[in-house]
Write a protein that holds these residues in place. Structure first.
Motif, PDB file in Angstrom:
ATOM      1  N   TYR A  35       0.294   2.336   7.440  1.00 20.06           N
ATOM      2  CA  TYR A  35       0.725   1.094   8.080  1.00 20.06           C
ATOM      3  C   TYR A  35       1.891   1.366   9.017  1.00 20.06           C
ATOM      4  O   TYR A  35       1.957   0.845  10.130  1.00 20.06           O
ATOM      5  CB  TYR A  35       1.135   0.062   7.012  1.00 20.06           C
ATOM      6  N   LEU A  41       4.055  -4.557   0.515  1.00 19.87           N
ATOM      7  CA  LEU A  41       3.305  -3.533  -0.201  1.00 19.87           C
ATOM      8  C   LEU A  41       4.221  -2.689  -1.059  1.00 19.87           C
ATOM      9  O   LEU A  41       3.865  -2.275  -2.160  1.00 19.87           O
ATOM     10  CB  LEU A  41       2.603  -2.660   0.845  1.00 19.87           C
ATOM     11  N   MET A  56       3.262  -5.084 -12.292  1.00 20.67           N
ATOM     12  CA  MET A  56       1.841  -5.449 -12.357  1.00 20.67           C
ATOM     13  C   MET A  56       1.485  -6.415 -11.236  1.00 20.67           C
ATOM     14  O   MET A  56       0.587  -6.184 -10.443  1.00 20.67           O
ATOM     15  CB  MET A  56       1.589  -6.093 -13.735  1.00 20.67           C
ATOM     16  N   ILE A  57       2.273  -7.495 -11.155  1.00 21.42           N
ATOM     17  CA  ILE A  57       1.980  -8.496 -10.131  1.00 21.42           C
ATOM     18  C   ILE A  57       2.163  -7.905  -8.744  1.00 21.42           C
ATOM     19  O   ILE A  57       1.354  -8.108  -7.843  1.00 21.42           O
ATOM     20  CB  ILE A  57       2.900  -9.724 -10.329  1.00 21.42           C
ATOM     21  N   SER A  58       3.236  -7.115  -8.621  1.00 20.77           N
ATOM     22  CA  SER A  58       3.496  -6.523  -7.305  1.00 20.77           C
ATOM     23  C   SER A  58       2.374  -5.557  -6.940  1.00 20.77           C
ATOM     24  O   SER A  58       1.994  -5.445  -5.778  1.00 20.77           O
ATOM     25  CB  SER A  58       4.827  -5.802  -7.313  1.00 20.77           C
ATOM     26  N   GLY A  59       1.831  -4.879  -7.952  1.00 19.93           N
ATOM     27  CA  GLY A  59       0.724  -3.967  -7.681  1.00 19.93           C
ATOM     28  C   GLY A  59      -0.472  -4.727  -7.142  1.00 19.93           C
ATOM     29  O   GLY A  59      -1.113  -4.324  -6.168  1.00 19.93           O
ATOM     30  N   GLY A  84       0.125  -5.783  -3.608  1.00 22.15           N
ATOM     31  CA  GLY A  84      -0.115  -4.666  -2.698  1.00 22.15           C
ATOM     32  C   GLY A  84      -1.602  -4.452  -2.481  1.00 22.15           C
ATOM     33  O   GLY A  84      -2.053  -4.197  -1.371  1.00 22.15           O
ATOM     34  N   VAL A 135      -2.925  -6.779   0.047  1.00 26.51           N
ATOM     35  CA  VAL A 135      -2.593  -6.381   1.413  1.00 26.51           C
ATOM     36  C   VAL A 135      -3.576  -5.336   1.913  1.00 26.51           C
ATOM     37  O   VAL A 135      -4.085  -5.408   3.034  1.00 26.51           O
ATOM     38  CB  VAL A 135      -1.152  -5.828   1.470  1.00 26.51           C
ATOM     39  N   THR A 136      -3.870  -4.367   1.050  1.00 28.07           N
ATOM     40  CA  THR A 136      -4.782  -3.317   1.509  1.00 28.07           C
ATOM     41  C   THR A 136      -6.208  -3.835   1.613  1.00 28.07           C
ATOM     42  O   THR A 136      -6.948  -3.437   2.499  1.00 28.07           O
ATOM     43  CB  THR A 136      -4.751  -2.111   0.558  1.00 28.07           C
ATOM     44  N   ARG A 156      -7.172  -6.599   2.606  1.00 27.88           N
ATOM     45  CA  ARG A 156      -7.378  -7.356   3.829  1.00 27.88           C
ATOM     46  C   ARG A 156      -7.845  -6.459   4.976  1.00 27.88           C
ATOM     47  O   ARG A 156      -8.450  -6.894   5.930  1.00 27.88           O
ATOM     48  CB  ARG A 156      -6.093  -8.089   4.205  1.00 27.88           C
ATOM     49  N   TRP A 157      -7.493  -5.189   4.869  1.00 27.53           N
ATOM     50  CA  TRP A 157      -7.863  -4.268   5.955  1.00 27.53           C
ATOM     51  C   TRP A 157      -9.210  -3.617   5.710  1.00 27.53           C
ATOM     52  O   TRP A 157      -9.724  -2.905   6.567  1.00 27.53           O
ATOM     53  CB  TRP A 157      -6.786  -3.200   6.126  1.00 27.53           C
ATOM     54  N   PRO A 160      -7.035   6.840  26.285  1.00 30.25           N
ATOM     55  CA  PRO A 160      -6.542   6.880  27.667  1.00 30.25           C
ATOM     56  C   PRO A 160      -5.027   7.023  27.665  1.00 30.25           C
ATOM     57  O   PRO A 160      -4.354   6.595  26.733  1.00 30.25           O
ATOM     58  CB  PRO A 160      -6.963   5.517  28.231  1.00 30.25           C
ATOM     59  N   VAL A 161      -4.497   7.632  28.716  1.00 30.23           N
ATOM     60  CA  VAL A 161      -3.044   7.733  28.816  1.00 30.23           C
ATOM     61  C   VAL A 161      -2.547   6.629  29.733  1.00 30.23           C
ATOM     62  O   VAL A 161      -3.291   6.077  30.535  1.00 30.23           O
ATOM     63  CB  VAL A 161      -2.603   9.109  29.356  1.00 30.23           C
ATOM     64  N   GLN A 162      -1.272   6.310  29.571  1.00 28.16           N
ATOM     65  CA  GLN A 162      -0.683   5.275  30.418  1.00 28.16           C
ATOM     66  C   GLN A 162      -0.479   5.820  31.824  1.00 28.16           C
ATOM     67  O   GLN A 162      -0.467   7.017  32.038  1.00 28.16           O
ATOM     68  CB  GLN A 162       0.654   4.822  29.858  1.00 28.16           C
TER      69      GLN A 162
END
Ligand code: SF4
Ligand code: SF4
Lengths: 370, 202
Positions: free
Chosen positions: A134, A193, B1-4, B7, B10-11, B13-14, B30-32
């Protein structure tokens, strides 16, 4: 009472590096361990010494800017800014306002890019593999903008003594507005995350604690110092460029542990993004280069100027003897000085935490060794 | 646990979204437009010769001292096709040493060099990174075709422009000389003033 044989315990020396993946470069720590506990640590540096300060004495002022790109190769524009400001001080010229705004916008973007790299690699050090993707995605957007403005992704050679090389492209302002939105979303995502993840908290909370007075006496600066609750930021305390016109907070930590040092950088990303927004809204028209001679030939004298790098207080001490080459360029590298805090932080912790502590200092070996 | 779990959300979603990374080397991003690749020497179509006069300014200013240049008399100038009396004979850049800083482009007074968009020049030979005049001109020509390149000071450096200007000045001088017997002092003065500026242009 145990009846088995009794053994004496002896401290063991453990070599960590120079090719350890968590040292972000070539850096060697010799740990003296008693079981799992670290009782002493000796850092060995110099593997990446390139003689920047000596080289700067044989190159003209314009060429020295290319060296500063490479001192701290993660925040190139901040380094360029530090040198060109020293050059401007000794030449007694001021960059036009537009140039200063452009420089601050780019330097703050570079700060965000540098902090993103820190967040990603720090997560990897502690075993989280996803955040780095990310972070690099967002950093890539910033690098793309740099390529669009300066022509290079990392080694820009864009700032000049008295201004910048060329004006920004026409679509700069809308591009940066879009970029800020994207990057802010990305930082929020990574924040969600990682920052409150239990495993991450367990590895960083209460680890590598350094208190305020100790941090000051070790000479720490930047987020590593502010993590210990000391609100020292060169942008606020010795304002330069257009920073006084901007409205921003300097986040400070409380405990001086690894998590505080990490989270400060996340908060600084948000602050920097809001600063860039303010700059964009105030961006004036006008020249981008101070009038003057093309070849820098400052009068004899010496100056010191410093600025806030993503890693801390980057100082440049410049002596001129009146020729077109500096007589001496002394760099005060924040990474090197922050490394001094490694010993008080690490002693008493576990071996596995040594990686977390070293990572939280966010050193760049190119800058440590110069 | 909840935070896991948070996370994980979040992943998740991708998951299934479009790839962000490019499949290099099958795919090139391409280059700028301002991208600074290896330096290339530019080609003056109007005189069919390079812009570079071999003045060595870039050679002296290069921070890594990776360039060499030798000039010689320009045959096209003898024939009157060009205003450059001297032109580059050999030019070599050691691309292994080049740090793509763009200083050579900054200091060149003749619009002769530009940072091309070429950045992938790996070769199997040890000397493969020594770019000679031919390769540098190729890089430059490719670059000129790729972007709309315009010289910074065309009135000084583009052969046809300079030659036309010079011819016009010459004609004005001849006309003034023809008219001289009857002319008043003012015209003479004006034509005299024109001369030095024309010299500077060459
Ligand atoms: S590229 Fe420009 S500066 Fe370099 S030798 Fe040619 S004309 Fe001179
Ligand atoms: S880009 Fe820089 S290093 Fe490369 S040839 Fe030009 S001046 Fe030299």
């Amino acid at each position: 009472m145990s009846t088995g044989p009794q053994f004496d315990s002896v401290d063991m020396m453990l070599n960590m590096g120079p090719q350890h993946p968590a040292t972000h470069g070539v850096f060697r720590m010799v740990l003296t361990v008693d079981g799992e506990r670290v009782v002493d640590v000796t850092p060995h540096i110099g593997y990446l010494h390139r003689g920047t300060e000596r080289l700067a004495e044989v190159e003209s002022y314009g060429q020295v800017i290319t060296l500063f790109d490479r001192v701290d190769y993660i925040s190139n524009l901040n380094n360029e800014l530090a040198f060109v400001r020293a050059g401007e001080k000794i030449m007694e010229v001021d960059a036009p306002e537009r140039a200063q705004y452009i420089r601050v916008i780019l330097a703050e973007l570079n700060r965000v890019a540098s902090h993103l790299l820190f967040i990603g690699t720090y997560a990897i050090d502690l075993g989280a593999m996803t955040p780095v993707m990310y972070c690099f995605r967002e950093r890539e957007r910033i690098e793309n903008l740099f390529e669009h403005v300066t022509g290079a992704r990392m080694m820009h050679n864009y700032m000049r003594i008295g201004g910048v090389k060329s004006d920004v492209p026409d679509d700069f302002v809308p591009w940066v507005h879009r970029l800020i939105g994207d990057v802010r979303k990305g930082v929020e995502e990574t924040d969600k995350l990682l920052s409150t993840n239990e495993v991450f908290l367990g590895r960083t909370r209460g680890v590598g604690i350094i208190d305020g007075p100790m941090a000051v006496s070790c000479g720490l600066s930047g987020p590593s110092l502010r993590g210990s609750g000391i609100a020292y930021d060169v942008r606020k305390d010795d304002p330069y460029e257009i920073y006084p016109y901007l409205n921003y907070k300097v986040p400070v930590g409380e405990n001086g542990d690894c998590w505080d040092r990490y989270y400060l950088r996340v908060l600084e990303c948000y602050e920097s993004l809001s600063m860039i927004e303010q700059c964009l809204n105030q961006l004036p028209d006008g020249p981008i280069m101070a009038a003057g001679r093309r070849i820098a030939r400052p009068p004899a004298g010496e100056v010191f100027s410093h600025s806030e790098n993503p890693r801390g207080d980057l100082g440049v001490y410049l002596i001129s003897d009146g020729s077109d080459k500096p007589y001496r360029v002394k760099i005060r590298p924040p990474s090197f000085c922050n490394l001094i805090g490694l010993r008080p932080m690490t002693i008493g912790s576990y071996i596995a935490d040594a990686v977390a502590i070293l990572g939280s200092l966010d050193i760049v070996l190119g800058e440590v060794d110069r | 646990m909840i935070s896991g779990l948070k996370g994980m959300l979040v992943t998740l979603r991708w998951l299934g979204k479009r790839n962000i990374t490019a499949n290099y080397p099958k795919e090139h991003l391409p280059v700028q437009e301002r991208f600074m690749g290896f330096p290339g020497l530019l080609w003056d179509e109007t005189a069919d010769e390079p812009f570079c006069t071999g003045c060595m300014v870039c050679v002296r200013e290069c921070p890594t001292q990776c360039m060499t240049a030798i000039m010689h008399d320009n045959p096209n100038a003898v024939e009157g096709k060009s205003h450059r009396r001297k032109i580059i004979e050999t030019f070599e850049i050691n691309l292994n040493r080049c740090i793509l800083c763009g200083i050579c482009v900054d200091v060149c007074n003749f619009d002769a060099i530009a940072m091309s968009h070429e950045h992938e020049l790996a070769s199997f030979a040890r000397t493969g990174a020594r770019a000679d005049l031919g390769l540098l001109l190729d890089l430059g020509r490719k670059f000129q075709a790729e972007v709309v390149w315009a010289p910074k000071s065309a009135d000084r450096n583009v052969a046809s422009v300079v030659l036309t200007k010079r011819a016009a000045a010459e004609a004005a001088k001849v006309a003034a000389a023809d008219a001289a017997p009857q002319a008043d002092a003012a015209t003479l003065e004006a034509s005299a003033k024109e001369e030095p500026s024309e010299e500077r242009g060459s």
